[in-house]
Design an enzyme around this catalytic site. Structure first.
Site, mmCIF file in Angstrom:
data_model
loop_
_atom_site.group_PDB
_atom_site.id
_atom_site.type_symbol
_atom_site.label_atom_id
_atom_site.label_comp_id
_atom_site.label_asym_id
_atom_site.label_seq_id
_atom_site.Cartn_x
_atom_site.Cartn_y
_atom_site.Cartn_z
ATOM 1 N N VAL A 61 0.810 -1.229 0.000
ATOM 2 C CA VAL A 61 0.000 0.000 0.000
ATOM 3 C C VAL A 61 0.834 1.266 0.000
ATOM 4 C CG1 VAL A 61 -2.008 -1.081 1.073
ATOM 5 C CG2 VAL A 61 -0.264 0.014 2.523
ATOM 6 N N ASN A 87 -8.355 -0.816 4.203
ATOM 7 C CA ASN A 87 -8.302 -1.550 5.466
ATOM 8 C C ASN A 87 -6.891 -1.717 6.010
ATOM 9 O OD1 ASN A 87 -9.314 -3.676 7.507
ATOM 10 N ND2 ASN A 87 -7.843 -4.842 6.271
ATOM 11 N N TYR A 151 0.233 6.298 16.783
ATOM 12 C CA TYR A 151 -0.816 5.552 16.085
ATOM 13 C C TYR A 151 -2.089 6.392 16.044
ATOM 14 C CZ TYR A 151 -4.352 1.922 15.266
ATOM 15 O OH TYR A 151 -5.408 1.188 14.780
#
Length: 258
Positions: A61, A87, A151
């Site tokens: 990705v 996802n 994160y």
């Protein structure tokens, strides 16, 4: 309800976990799916279990070229694209002082750049079908995370990218809906990794205690499973969510109700 008959969906990071559960549910709802991942063996096994309604494409990705190849393979097989599910994501579990710059760059590459590249690669096809995008964010992209600030930063970016692209595509008249889904802690491979990191952060290495502590944050009385999130994604991808764009669907067992 929540049918996807005749729809073609592409799911990144779907060799296992939430992505694989979503692909299975989408096929059951009448869609054909393309699964992209770097876990080739696992991805091909998932596709084998889904049968003729699925194909696998190797996908990094973080690479624009890899996205282009995956999109080409999807269109060559199915002829169109109706749904993109961004996802793919990784979890770090390190604080601002503990994480290296390389840790940060990796988080950004997968969790942010991957979503941007996926959106760009799918856009020409979604414009033709007036399709939709579902981005995997997190409750860490809605509220602060004292243990995972980096994160949280990436998932906060996904949250606002979702809203901003929904507005942009609406302004341009593309007819493309863009929504995000915000899981709590889900019992997947990533979830198990989270328990290990939580235990390390407390200095005990007691993963069972970390699990119990996390469970206590869920008023619903259990941890989530991949299918809980898959059901939400299928809803957002379906025409039943036809009046939703720029929205965030929270599926967290009540965690953020605190």
């Amino acid at each position: 309800m929540n049918r996807l008959d005749g729809k073609i969906a592409f799911l990144s990071g779907a060799a296992r976990g939430i992505g694989a559960a979503t692909a299975k549910l989408m096929v059951e709802a009448g869609a054909k799916v393309a699964i992209g991942d770097v876990l080739d063996e696992r991805g091909r096994q998932t596709v084998k279990e889904l049968g003729d309604a699925a194909i696998y494409a190797h996908l990094d990705v973080t690479s624009e070229a890899s996205w282009a190849e995956a999109m080409d393979a999807t269109i060559a097989k199915f002829g169109k694209l109706d749904v993109l599910v961004n996802n793919a994501g990784i979890f770090n579990g390190k604080g601002v002082e503990e994480a290296s710059l390389d840790d940060w760059h990796r988080l950004v590459a997968v969790n942010l750049t991957g979503v941007v590249l996926g959106t760009r690669a799918a856009l020409p096809h979604l414009k033709k079908s007036k399709g939709n995008i579902v981005n995997l964010a997190s409750i860490a992209g809605l509220v602060g995370s004292q243990l995972d600030p980096l994160y949280s930063l990436t998932k906060g970016g996904v949250t606002l990218f979702t809203k901003s692209t929904a507005l942009e595509f609406g302004r341009k008249g593309y007819g493309i809906r863009v929504n995000s889904i915000h899981p709590g802690l889900i019992e997947t491979d990533m979830g198990e990794k989270t328990f290990v990191m939580r235990a390390a952060q407390t200095g005990t290495n007691d993963t069972e205690q970390a699990r119990k502590t996390t469970l206590g944050l869920h008023p619903i009385g259990r941890l989530g499973v991949a299918q809980d999130i898959a059901k939400g994604i299928v809803f957002l991808a379906s025409d039943d969510a036809g009046f939703m764009t720029g929205a965030g669907l929270v599926v967290d067992g009540g965690w953020t109700a605190h």
